[in-house]
Write an enzyme that holds these catalytic residues in place. Sequence first.
Site: not given
Length: 247
Positions: A13, A16-17, A136, A149
């Site tokens: 991934g 981006s970001g 996270s 999530y």
Amino acid sequence: MKKLTGKTALVTGGNSGIGYAAAQELVAQGATVIITGRRVAALSKAAAEIGAAYFVADQSSMDDINTLVAAVKKQYGQLDILFVNAGITGNQMLIADATEENFDQVMNINFKGAYFTLSKFVPVLADGASVVMLSSIVANMYKPMSSMYQASKAALNSIAKTAAAELAARKIRVNIVSPGPTRTEVLTKTGADQQAVEAIYEHLESIIPLRQIGTAGDVAKMVAYLCDDAAGFITGAEFVIDGGLTI
């Protein structure tokens, strides 16, 4: 001297970001970097900007993971750094309203995909390699409408710590980076307009002790540190980057 010169890194991934910022930081530190993603146009553009190689691969696809592993092994031989970053938030919904489609999308990328990316790359990791899993702060929070999530990240934390124990004999370190609120494209991708996004950020700034939103660069620097020899005695650890929000 660039601290990661001679190292080969893979960032899932990475177009981006946080993935993009981490890949950029690893390149700046001298590493040879490969980024993956699902959108070839965005991926090739990001790779050109960063100075990285790229492979199109969907982390939710076992076929893509196997193809990626084979390609990396053939072209690079082994990896010194693996940053399992790819993930999605999914659609917010109450448990009572949950859909199988949303559940599968979130778990197939955030948990199953991350699990098997790590699993399949274990034989390709050099002894002494560094693995970083992007989690996270929500893994230890229980907010309504975010059960899938939150659960996917809690599961990710569990396997990361188990992997740290299993791979310690080869001096392979596995650590977790858990950002809090971070300025990336993720809110825009959910369909929120820019005004709504800024309102969310303003609210978050008001409740974060450091009174600021984190950046992808903040997370990238931690990822790069964990890949450096300076972090050689750190494994199975979770690093929270949230400006003090969870104090």
